[in-house]
Design a protein around this motif. Sequence first.
Motif, short mmCIF file in Angstrom:
data_model
loop_
_atom_site.label_atom_id
_atom_site.label_comp_id
_atom_site.label_asym_id
_atom_site.label_seq_id
_atom_site.Cartn_x
_atom_site.Cartn_y
_atom_site.Cartn_z
N LEU A 483 73.08 1.85 96.55
CA LEU A 483 72.93 0.88 97.94
C LEU A 483 72.99 1.94 99.24
CD1 LEU A 483 74.53 -2.35 96.73
CD2 LEU A 483 71.97 -1.92 97.09
N ILE A 484 74.07 2.53 99.13
CA ILE A 484 74.48 3.49 100.29
C ILE A 484 73.19 4.48 100.49
CG2 ILE A 484 76.01 5.35 101.35
CD1 ILE A 484 78.49 3.79 99.91
N TYR A 485 72.87 5.16 99.26
CA TYR A 485 71.83 5.97 99.10
C TYR A 485 70.48 5.41 99.95
CZ TYR A 485 68.50 9.66 97.48
OH TYR A 485 67.34 10.44 97.53
N SER A 486 70.08 4.12 99.48
CA SER A 486 68.98 3.74 100.07
C SER A 486 68.86 3.38 101.32
CB SER A 486 68.81 2.26 99.32
OG SER A 486 69.75 1.17 99.58
N MET A 487 70.19 3.44 102.09
CA MET A 487 70.00 3.28 103.47
C MET A 487 69.42 4.48 104.11
SD MET A 487 73.63 1.10 104.60
CE MET A 487 74.56 2.16 103.83
N PHE A 488 69.67 5.44 103.51
CA PHE A 488 69.16 6.69 104.20
C PHE A 488 67.85 7.20 103.67
CE2 PHE A 488 73.71 6.39 104.56
CZ PHE A 488 73.99 6.79 105.83
N ARG A 489 67.58 6.97 102.20
CA ARG A 489 66.52 7.53 101.47
C ARG A 489 65.77 6.67 101.05
NH1 ARG A 489 67.35 13.29 100.66
NH2 ARG A 489 68.19 14.04 102.36
#
Length: 537
Positions: A483-489
Motif C-alpha cells: 500500500l505504501i509502495y503504491s502511493m509512490f509507484r
Amino acid sequence: MTTTVLPRVTYLNVKYGVASWLLTKDHKRIGILYLIVVAIAFLLGGVFAAGLRIELTTPQGDVVSADTYNRLFTMHGVAMVFFVLIPAVPAILGNFVMPLMIGAKDVAFPRINLLSWYCLVIGFIFTLAAMVFGGVDTGWTFYTPYSSSASNSNVLLTGVGIFIAGFSSILTGLNFAVTIHRMRAPGLTWFRLPLFVWALYATSLVQILATPVIAITLLMLVVERALGFGIFDPRLGGDPVLFQHLFWFYSHPAVYIMILPPMGAISEVIACFSRKNVFGYSFVAFSSLAIAVFGFLVWAHHLFVAGISPYSAMVFSFLSFAVAVPSAVKVFNWTATLYQGAIWWQAPMMWVFGFIGLFLIGGLTGLFLASLGLDVHLHDTYFVVAHFHYIMVGGAIMGFFAGLHYWWPKMTGKMYSNSLATLAALLVFVGFNLTFFPQFILGYLGMPRRYHVYAEEFQVLNVLSSAGASILGVGYTLTASYLIYSMFRGAAAGKNPWRATGLEWQTESPPIPENFSETPIVTEGPNEYSKREIKVA
C-alpha cells in the motif's frame, strides 16, 4: 506556442506543509490523519502481541517475568481496543468516504471533526507516556479493586488517556449522525442510502449513548484511586461488581462500534464485486439498527460468574442469543447476494471471503459463551481470547482491510498490486486461524488466560499459536508494504476503477477539495448493478 497543462488540484495537493494538515478541516485529510495514528497504534499493539507469543512458546515462563507479562497483555489490549479497533473504520473510512457517499462537501461540523482527531492524539500521547514510564498491568478491562487500589503501575495515566480519547468517539458519532440527517444530496432518501452509511449511522448512535458511560466509569476510577473515595473498593464501602456492570455497559456496545462499520464496508464490496444489488437491502439496513439496540441489552453476559442473580443471568443469556439474529441476517443476505453473482476476483473480495469465514466462527463460538452452563467452564480461559479475536481481529480488521482496499484508489488515486493483496489476504486468513483456533482447544481443556506459566501438555498448541502469529505478522507487513509502495509507484487508478455505482465514484480520484464540482442528484438506489447490467471484462 506551447500551453502548460497545470496539475489537477486535489485534496492532497491543494495546500502543502505540516501546518496545512494539522489545521485542516477537510474530512478527507482528517481521515488520513486518523490512518496514521491507527497505524502507529497497530504497530505497537503488534509488538506487544509478539512479546506475548514469544513468552508462551515455552511453559516455564523463562523469557519475561510475570509482572512484565501482565504489562504486555494489558498494553496490547489498550493499544488495540481503544486506538485501533474503535477508531479504525468509522474514523478512517467513515471520515473519508461517508460525505462522498451522500453527496456532501464535508461533514456537518468540520472544526469538531478536527477536534475529535486531536482528542484521540492527546489520549494516545497520555497512554504512550504510561507505556514509556513502565506500562500498566491491570488488564485492558481495568477490573477493580485491583486497578483502584492494588496495582502499582500507571493506571491513572492510562485512564486519563482513554478518558480523553473517548471524546473523539463521542464527537465523531455526533458529527456523523447530524451529517447523515441533514446533508444528503437531493433525491438521496433513507432507503437509497448506501449500507455503509446505514452502518455508520447505527454506530454513531452507540458512540453518542454508550461512550459517556466508560468516560464516567474511568473518571470514578481515577477519583477513587487518587482521592480514596469508596466507589468500587469493598474496603471503603464500594462494590467491585458495579465497576463490571458500568464497564461492560459501554464495552459490549463498543464491540458493535468496532464491528458494525466493517459490516457496512463488506456490504459495499460484495455488491460491487458480485455485480448485484444486495439481497434484502432493507433487512440488512435495519439489522444494523437492531444490532445497535440489542448491544445495550447484553452486557451482563460478561458477569455470569460474578455473582449476579441466576434469573437475571437467564434473561441476559436469552438476549445474548437474540443479538446473534441480526448478525445472522447479514451473513445470510451476503451469501444470497453472492449466489449466482458475476464474482469479480479482485483483492477486496478476497478480504471479504476471509471476513465471512472468520466472523462466522467468532459468532458461533459466542453462542457457547452465552450459554450459562458452558460459560462457567469456559469463562476466563483461552476460549474467550479466541472468540473475541475472531470477532475483533478476524472480523473488524479483515473488514477494515476489505474497505481500505476497495476505497484505496479513491483515497490515493493509485492502484496497488492485486496479486500481492490477494497473497496478503491469504496469509492473514491462514495465519489468523493457526494463531487462534488452537486457543479454542486450549480453553476447552482448561488453560486460563493471562498466565505466563502453563502446564506442559499445552505447549504444542501454544507453539502452533505462536507460529500462526508469525504468519499473521508477515501478512500485515506485506499489506502495509504494497500500500505504501503504491502511493509512490502505483498505476493511476482513474475515477472509477471498480466500475462501481456509488456517488463517491462519480468524483475524481483523489477527490477535489470540495468533493464535487456540482451537487449530485440521486435518482436510484445505492447498488443498481442489476438494472444497469454493469459488466466486468
